[in-house]
Design a protein around this motif. Structure first.
Motif, mmCIF file in Angstrom:
data_model
loop_
_atom_site.group_PDB
_atom_site.id
_atom_site.type_symbol
_atom_site.label_atom_id
_atom_site.label_comp_id
_atom_site.label_asym_id
_atom_site.label_seq_id
_atom_site.Cartn_x
_atom_site.Cartn_y
_atom_site.Cartn_z
ATOM 1 N N PRO A 4 82.539 54.483 -44.141
ATOM 2 C CA PRO A 4 81.141 54.903 -43.979
ATOM 3 C C PRO A 4 80.800 55.356 -42.566
ATOM 4 N N THR A 5 80.040 56.451 -42.489
ATOM 5 C CA THR A 5 79.483 56.898 -41.206
ATOM 6 C C THR A 5 77.994 56.587 -41.127
ATOM 7 N N ALA A 6 77.467 55.917 -42.113
ATOM 8 C CA ALA A 6 76.075 55.486 -42.128
ATOM 9 C C ALA A 6 76.046 53.992 -42.470
ATOM 10 N N PRO A 7 75.074 53.240 -41.964
ATOM 11 C CA PRO A 7 73.951 53.703 -41.143
ATOM 12 C C PRO A 7 74.399 54.140 -39.747
ATOM 13 N N ILE A 8 73.577 54.974 -39.142
ATOM 14 C CA ILE A 8 73.866 55.502 -37.814
ATOM 15 C C ILE A 8 73.949 54.352 -36.806
ATOM 16 N N ILE A 9 74.812 54.492 -35.812
ATOM 17 C CA ILE A 9 74.953 53.469 -34.771
ATOM 18 C C ILE A 9 74.230 53.915 -33.508
ATOM 19 N N PHE A 10 73.323 53.055 -33.049
ATOM 20 C CA PHE A 10 72.669 53.205 -31.752
ATOM 21 C C PHE A 10 73.168 52.058 -30.890
ATOM 22 N N ASP A 11 73.786 52.390 -29.757
ATOM 23 C CA ASP A 11 74.633 51.452 -29.023
ATOM 24 C C ASP A 11 73.999 51.019 -27.706
ATOM 25 N N GLY A 12 74.244 49.765 -27.322
ATOM 26 C CA GLY A 12 73.586 49.186 -26.161
ATOM 27 C C GLY A 12 74.149 49.557 -24.800
ATOM 28 N N HIS A 13 75.335 50.166 -24.733
ATOM 29 C CA HIS A 13 75.860 50.469 -23.394
ATOM 30 C C HIS A 13 77.057 51.411 -23.476
ATOM 31 N N ASN A 14 77.024 52.483 -22.659
ATOM 32 C CA ASN A 14 78.229 53.280 -22.432
ATOM 33 C C ASN A 14 78.227 53.792 -20.998
ATOM 34 N N ASP A 15 79.407 54.204 -20.539
ATOM 35 C CA ASP A 15 79.597 54.693 -19.166
ATOM 36 C C ASP A 15 80.074 56.141 -19.144
ATOM 37 N N LEU A 16 79.617 56.924 -20.108
ATOM 38 C CA LEU A 16 80.007 58.333 -20.153
ATOM 39 C C LEU A 16 79.637 59.069 -18.872
ATOM 40 N N LEU A 17 78.453 58.799 -18.331
ATOM 41 C CA LEU A 17 78.008 59.546 -17.149
ATOM 42 C C LEU A 17 78.928 59.310 -15.968
ATOM 43 N N PHE A 18 79.415 58.091 -15.819
ATOM 44 C CA PHE A 18 80.363 57.812 -14.742
ATOM 45 C C PHE A 18 81.679 58.551 -14.975
ATOM 46 N N GLN A 19 82.118 58.592 -16.226
ATOM 47 C CA GLN A 19 83.356 59.319 -16.525
ATOM 48 C C GLN A 19 83.219 60.800 -16.196
ATOM 49 N N LEU A 20 82.084 61.393 -16.541
ATOM 50 C CA LEU A 20 81.870 62.795 -16.209
ATOM 51 C C LEU A 20 81.731 62.996 -14.698
ATOM 52 N N TYR A 21 81.110 62.037 -14.032
ATOM 53 C CA TYR A 21 80.968 62.079 -12.571
ATOM 54 C C TYR A 21 82.340 62.128 -11.904
ATOM 55 N N THR A 22 83.259 61.293 -12.357
ATOM 56 C CA THR A 22 84.599 61.266 -11.764
ATOM 57 C C THR A 22 85.450 62.453 -12.188
ATOM 58 N N ALA A 23 85.085 63.098 -13.308
ATOM 59 C CA ALA A 23 85.868 64.228 -13.820
ATOM 60 C C ALA A 23 85.403 65.573 -13.276
ATOM 61 N N GLY A 24 84.404 65.570 -12.384
ATOM 62 C CA GLY A 24 83.957 66.831 -11.801
ATOM 63 C C GLY A 24 82.468 67.037 -11.771
ATOM 64 N N GLY A 25 81.711 66.073 -12.294
ATOM 65 C CA GLY A 25 80.260 66.178 -12.213
ATOM 66 C C GLY A 25 79.697 67.178 -13.201
ATOM 67 N N LEU A 26 78.759 67.994 -12.757
ATOM 68 C CA LEU A 26 78.097 68.950 -13.643
ATOM 69 C C LEU A 26 79.084 69.913 -14.292
ATOM 70 N N SER A 27 80.146 70.245 -13.589
ATOM 71 C CA SER A 27 81.119 71.182 -14.147
ATOM 72 C C SER A 27 81.855 70.598 -15.342
ATOM 73 N N GLY A 298 72.964 43.264 -32.015
ATOM 74 C CA GLY A 298 73.355 44.651 -32.222
ATOM 75 C C GLY A 298 74.707 44.907 -31.594
ATOM 76 N N LEU A 299 74.962 46.153 -31.242
ATOM 77 C CA LEU A 299 76.231 46.560 -30.641
ATOM 78 C C LEU A 299 75.968 47.058 -29.224
ATOM 79 N N GLY A 300 76.877 46.707 -28.304
ATOM 80 C CA GLY A 300 76.804 47.145 -26.913
ATOM 81 C C GLY A 300 78.202 47.438 -26.422
ATOM 82 N N SER A 301 78.772 48.543 -26.837
ATOM 83 C CA SER A 301 80.217 48.764 -26.830
ATOM 84 C C SER A 301 80.868 48.734 -25.453
ATOM 85 N N ASP A 302 80.203 49.265 -24.427
ATOM 86 C CA ASP A 302 80.828 49.501 -23.116
ATOM 87 C C ASP A 302 81.871 50.615 -23.193
ATOM 88 N N TYR A 303 81.722 51.511 -24.166
ATOM 89 C CA TYR A 303 82.626 52.657 -24.265
ATOM 90 C C TYR A 303 82.627 53.467 -22.976
#
Length: 353
Positions: A4-27, A298-303
């Motif tokens: 199942p892909t439903a119900p939709i998951i709304f998650d308590g924590h991720n660090d995507l922005l930091f990953q993008l920051y280290t990978a080159g920022g806005l680019s 709930g869920l707070g993955s830390d992905y």
């Protein structure tokens, strides 16, 4: 059988922005639309039924990650708190990561949500819903002017500390086995920060606070107590996890805990090893449900910010977690609460809309 892909998951924590920051920022931001090497991107979200969550802005410490991983793979460890980071050093990092979040919205990959009405609208439209969250308050000045400006920019959730000290409070170090009762609590400036967050409706995240700081927030805050990504200390006796007394206080405030997928906080032995079965996550969920009730978990993955169980390394794998919940005996209503409804409930109580 299709998972199942439903119900939709709304998650308590991720660090995507930091990953993008280290990978080159806005680019690096356009890769969010087509595919990234980490856990979270738009194609993976569609495959996994991931609707969004708390997107953390995080200022890193100068830490040797290989040494940290090696230390946390030992039977016992006590990592020292990293050195504090000044406001002057933190601000450029915070501004850059916030700009990345705004760019992801401009590109059409997500919607920055300031109210629960915004979140529901984004989920209904199939657009990833993002809460602007800060993990650590290094970029907040003692007069709280930065807090007011960031609030106007969309900040709706704040952790007064990551696991290092700020002018507002002391963080909890990574220790196993250990209770979270390490160090002092809120400073005078920290009390003022809590009160101003209450006034603005900014949610306070207690996940990285030590026990003294937790109890200080409980005394001074009039909002529900929330730990976005923490687990049960009774199962995994790690300093980052919540004791029964803390869970009782969260329940008493009608607050919320998001299950952290980080393996060191799931495992009985506290080690940073990825061979953690989903059954161990369900043990924590069962315990949190017993202590908090079915409306406060709930869920707070830390992905993208932690090592997670090897079966769930990308959000496209989240259907496996839903299926495991169902096989474990959780009914449809409870699964929906765990996946997203409980987060919306506590945010409505905190934000007021």
């Amino acid at each position: 059988m299709t998972q199942p892909t439903a119900p939709i998951i709304f998650d308590g924590h991720n660090d995507l922005l930091f990953q993008l920051y280290t990978a080159g920022g806005l680019s690096a931001a356009p890769g969010f639309l087509t595919g990234l090497p980490g856990a979270i991107d738009v194609p993976s979200a569609k495959a996994g039924g991931f609707g969004g969550g708390f997107f953390a802005v995080y200022v890193p410490s100068h830490t040797n990650l290989d040494e940290k991983l090696a230390e946390m793979s030992k039977p016992q460890y006590r990592l020292p708190l990293p050195e504090p980071i000044s406001w002057e050093a933190a601000m450029p990092v915070v501004m850059t990561q916030a700009a990345i979040l705004f760019e992801l919205e401009r590109l059409g990959g997500l919607k920055i949500c300031r109210t629960v009405v915004d979140i529901r609208a984004a989920l209904d439209a199939g657009i990833m819903a993002a809460i602007f969250h800060m993990e650590g308050a290094e970029a907040i000045d003692p007069d709280l002017h930065t807090l007011d400006v960031l609030y106007q920019a969309g900040l709706r959730s704040l952790g007064p500390v990551w696991s290092r000290n700020t002018i507002f409070a002391e963080g909890v170090p990574f220790c196993f086995p250990s209770t979270p009762d390490i160090g002092g609590g809120l400073t005078g400036a920290g009390v003022q920060l809590v009160k101003r967050c209450n006034e603005l409706g900014i949610m306070l995240d207690l996940s990285h606070m030590n026990e003294a700081g937790f109890w200080d927030v409980a005394r001074h805050s009039d909002a529900p107590l929330v730990a976005t990504h923490s687990n049960a200390h009774a199962i995994a006796p790690h300093s980052r996890n919540l004791t029964d007394a803390q869970l009782d206080a969260i329940r008493g405030s009608d607050g919320m805990v998001g299950l952290n997928f980080a393996v060191a906080f799931l495992r009985d032995d506290g080690q940073m090893q990825a061979d953690v079965p989903i059954a161990q996550m369900l043990r924590h969920l069962d315990y949190l449900l017993e202590k908090l009730g079915e409306d406060r978990v709930g869920l707070g993955s830390d992905y993208d910010g932690a090592m997670v169980p090897q079966e769930l390394t990308r959000i496209s794998a989240l259907p496996m977690l839903r299926a495991a919940m169902e096989q474990h005996g959780y009914g449809d209503a409870l699964i929906a609460k765990l996946c997203h409804e409980n987060w919306l409930r506590v945010l409505e109580k905190t934000w007021g809309a």
